[in-house]
Design a protein around this motif. Structure first.
Motif, PDB file in Angstrom:
ATOM      1  N   ILE A 140       0.718  -1.236   0.022  1.00 31.14           N
ATOM      2  CA  ILE A 140      -0.066   0.150   0.082  1.00 31.14           C
ATOM      3  C   ILE A 140       0.834   1.147   0.086  1.00 31.14           C
ATOM      4  O   ILE A 140       2.322   1.242   0.224  1.00 31.14           O
ATOM      5  CB  ILE A 140      -1.116   0.103   1.400  1.00 31.14           C
ATOM      6  CG1 ILE A 140      -0.268   0.073   2.545  1.00 31.14           C
ATOM      7  CG2 ILE A 140      -1.979  -1.062   1.123  1.00 31.14           C
ATOM      8  CD1 ILE A 140      -0.971   0.334   3.856  1.00 31.14           C
ATOM      9  N   ASN A 141       0.374   2.259  -0.220  1.00 28.78           N
ATOM     10  CA  ASN A 141       0.934   3.703  -0.180  1.00 28.78           C
ATOM     11  C   ASN A 141       0.547   4.463   1.141  1.00 28.78           C
ATOM     12  O   ASN A 141      -0.064   3.726   1.947  1.00 28.78           O
ATOM     13  CB  ASN A 141       0.863   4.348  -1.488  1.00 28.78           C
ATOM     14  CG  ASN A 141      -0.671   4.997  -1.735  1.00 28.78           C
ATOM     15  OD1 ASN A 141      -1.498   4.797  -0.549  1.00 28.78           O
ATOM     16  ND2 ASN A 141      -1.094   5.349  -2.888  1.00 28.78           N
ATOM     17  N   SER A 142       1.012   5.645   1.242  1.00 32.14           N
ATOM     18  CA  SER A 142       0.915   6.232   2.599  1.00 32.14           C
ATOM     19  C   SER A 142      -0.404   6.663   2.797  1.00 32.14           C
ATOM     20  O   SER A 142      -0.914   7.037   3.979  1.00 32.14           O
ATOM     21  CB  SER A 142       1.903   7.411   2.629  1.00 32.14           C
ATOM     22  OG  SER A 142       1.869   8.396   1.633  1.00 32.14           O
ATOM     23  N   ASP A 143      -1.333   6.697   1.814  1.00 30.85           N
ATOM     24  CA  ASP A 143      -2.687   7.124   1.876  1.00 30.85           C
ATOM     25  C   ASP A 143      -3.448   6.036   2.094  1.00 30.85           C
ATOM     26  O   ASP A 143      -4.710   6.147   1.778  1.00 30.85           O
ATOM     27  CB  ASP A 143      -3.154   7.984   0.797  1.00 30.85           C
ATOM     28  CG  ASP A 143      -2.326   9.325   0.461  1.00 30.85           C
ATOM     29  OD1 ASP A 143      -2.106   9.984   1.707  1.00 30.85           O
ATOM     30  OD2 ASP A 143      -2.064   9.664  -0.556  1.00 30.85           O
ATOM     31  N   VAL A 146      -4.111   0.607  -2.341  1.00 29.88           N
ATOM     32  CA  VAL A 146      -3.383  -0.711  -2.606  1.00 29.88           C
ATOM     33  C   VAL A 146      -2.614  -0.386  -3.681  1.00 29.88           C
ATOM     34  O   VAL A 146      -3.233   0.168  -4.913  1.00 29.88           O
ATOM     35  CB  VAL A 146      -4.513  -1.638  -2.744  1.00 29.88           C
ATOM     36  CG1 VAL A 146      -3.616  -3.010  -3.614  1.00 29.88           C
ATOM     37  CG2 VAL A 146      -5.084  -2.164  -1.536  1.00 29.88           C
ATOM     38  N   THR A 147      -1.165  -0.568  -4.109  1.00 28.91           N
ATOM     39  CA  THR A 147      -0.531  -0.577  -4.961  1.00 28.91           C
ATOM     40  C   THR A 147      -0.167  -1.617  -5.788  1.00 28.91           C
ATOM     41  O   THR A 147      -0.064  -1.718  -7.096  1.00 28.91           O
ATOM     42  CB  THR A 147       0.894   0.287  -4.785  1.00 28.91           C
ATOM     43  OG1 THR A 147       1.639  -0.430  -3.847  1.00 28.91           O
ATOM     44  CG2 THR A 147       0.683   1.670  -4.311  1.00 28.91           C
ATOM     45  N   SER A 148      -0.325  -2.879  -5.283  1.00 28.95           N
ATOM     46  CA  SER A 148       0.015  -3.989  -5.728  1.00 28.95           C
ATOM     47  C   SER A 148      -0.387  -5.386  -4.905  1.00 28.95           C
ATOM     48  O   SER A 148      -0.392  -5.220  -3.694  1.00 28.95           O
ATOM     49  CB  SER A 148       1.225  -3.987  -6.299  1.00 28.95           C
ATOM     50  OG  SER A 148       2.293  -4.393  -5.263  1.00 28.95           O
ATOM     51  N   THR A 149      -0.255  -6.379  -5.389  1.00 30.43           N
ATOM     52  CA  THR A 149      -0.461  -7.745  -4.785  1.00 30.43           C
ATOM     53  C   THR A 149       0.625  -8.672  -5.011  1.00 30.43           C
ATOM     54  O   THR A 149       0.330  -9.518  -6.324  1.00 30.43           O
ATOM     55  CB  THR A 149      -1.882  -8.277  -5.137  1.00 30.43           C
ATOM     56  OG1 THR A 149      -2.880  -7.298  -4.874  1.00 30.43           O
ATOM     57  CG2 THR A 149      -2.229  -9.486  -4.095  1.00 30.43           C
ATOM     58  N   PRO A 150       1.528  -8.644  -4.155  1.00 34.72           N
ATOM     59  CA  PRO A 150       2.500  -9.802  -4.701  1.00 34.72           C
ATOM     60  C   PRO A 150       2.137 -11.239  -4.684  1.00 34.72           C
ATOM     61  O   PRO A 150       1.196 -11.553  -3.723  1.00 34.72           O
ATOM     62  CB  PRO A 150       3.713  -9.333  -3.683  1.00 34.72           C
ATOM     63  CG  PRO A 150       3.335  -8.280  -2.794  1.00 34.72           C
ATOM     64  CD  PRO A 150       2.016  -8.081  -2.952  1.00 34.72           C
ATOM     65  N   ALA A 151       2.635 -12.168  -5.565  1.00 31.83           N
ATOM     66  CA  ALA A 151       2.144 -13.443  -5.469  1.00 31.83           C
ATOM     67  C   ALA A 151       2.431 -14.076  -4.241  1.00 31.83           C
ATOM     68  O   ALA A 151       3.590 -14.114  -3.701  1.00 31.83           O
ATOM     69  CB  ALA A 151       2.912 -14.230  -6.711  1.00 31.83           C
ATOM     70  N   ARG A 152       1.310 -14.805  -3.339  1.00 34.72           N
ATOM     71  CA  ARG A 152       1.529 -15.480  -2.209  1.00 34.72           C
ATOM     72  C   ARG A 152       2.527 -16.364  -2.212  1.00 34.72           C
ATOM     73  O   ARG A 152       3.515 -16.600  -1.237  1.00 34.72           O
ATOM     74  CB  ARG A 152       0.023 -15.688  -1.676  1.00 34.72           C
ATOM     75  CG  ARG A 152       0.192 -16.049  -0.258  1.00 34.72           C
ATOM     76  CD  ARG A 152      -1.368 -16.218   0.413  1.00 34.72           C
ATOM     77  NE  ARG A 152      -1.791 -17.397  -0.366  1.00 34.72           N
ATOM     78  CZ  ARG A 152      -3.064 -17.627  -0.226  1.00 34.72           C
ATOM     79  NH1 ARG A 152      -3.882 -17.055   0.568  1.00 34.72           N
ATOM     80  NH2 ARG A 152      -3.414 -18.962  -0.838  1.00 34.72           N
TER      81      ARG A 152
END
Ligand code: CTP
Ligand code: MG
Length: 229
Positions: A140-143, A146-152
């Motif tokens: 996530i960013n400071s606000d 969500v910026t991305s979802t890395p592969a679990r």
């Protein structure tokens, strides 16, 4: 080739919020720190233990530990404001060829996990315990967007001990003193040098006692262990 353990126990315990320092909180009637030290004292491959506490707690810790007769505890040294500083202060007193760095507040690491880790450390010079993450992790960013979802499947949750050749980890800590950012684990300092770090699968029960609910969980894990033994 000897194996030493550096145990940082000089934290503020802010998230626990207890009057008593976190490593001295009781688990089944004994300080968490005693449980942790016993694991290493009784491990046949461990030669020395360097404990790091707050300056004002060194004397009290010595007294508290005396009845237990932990012969491998070779020194209790003063820590620093950040975990990284505390570890570095402990490392300076450690004489072993291999060093395991382990949080005082992780009393559940098993001898089996230590065996696997030590074997891998001796083969690679840098190895850490970790478990696959169960949750999906978002970046996530400071606000809070969500910026991305890395592969679990490519994520692990890192624990301690983390083990290294002493020369390598001392060099990494010395190099990191030039960096204004504090590392949250020791492996990061090795990674920053471009040196490969091997992951060894650990156990989910090797929790870090961080917040009050972790203490409740710790008592439960302790009970289960006692039944299993
Ligand atoms: N630690 C340390 N010196 C510090 C900070 C942390 O030796 N300056 C140790 C803690 O005592 C603990 C381990 O590093 O055994 C892991 O840290 P953590 O769980 O974060 O404990 P605290 O820093 O005490 O807790 P908090 O972050 O909530 O203040
Ligand atoms: Mg902390």
């Amino acid at each position: 080739m000897s194996v030493g353990v550096v145990i940082p126990a000089a934290g503020q315990g802010k998230r626990m919020g207890s009057k008593v320092s976190k490593p001295f909180l009781l688990l089944d009637g004994q300080p968490i720190l005693v449980h942790t030290l016993r694991l290493f004292e009784t491990h046949p491959q461990v030669d020395e233990i360097i404990l790091v506490t707050k300056k004002e707690e060194i004397r009290g810790t010595e007294e508290m530990l005396r009845p237990y007769g932990f012969a491998k505890v070779k020194a209790i040294v003063e820590g620093g404001r950040e975990r990284q500083e505390s570890v570095y202060m402990g490392l300076q007193r450690c004489q072993s060829d291999w060093v395991l760095i382990h949080d005082a507040v992780r009393p559940f690491v098993t001898h089996e996990a230590l065996d696997c880790l030590i074997r891998e450390v001796k083969a690679t010079k840098a190895a850490i315990l970790a478990v696959p993450v169960k949750d999906t992790i978002k970046q996530i960013n400071s606000d809070s967007w969500v910026t991305s979802t890395p592969a679990r499947s490519e994520l692990v949750s890192v624990q301690t001990p983390q083990g290294f050749s002493r020369d390598l980890i001392v060099q990494a800590h010395q190099k990191a003193l030039e960096d204004p950012n504090w590392a949250t684990d020791d492996s990061m300092l090795i990674e920053q040098m471009g040196f490969p770090v091997k992951v060894v699968e650990g156990e989910y029960n090797n929790i870090k006692i961080t917040t009050p609910e972790d203490l409740v969980l710790a008592e439960k894990i302790w009970e289960i262990r006692r039944v299993e033994v």
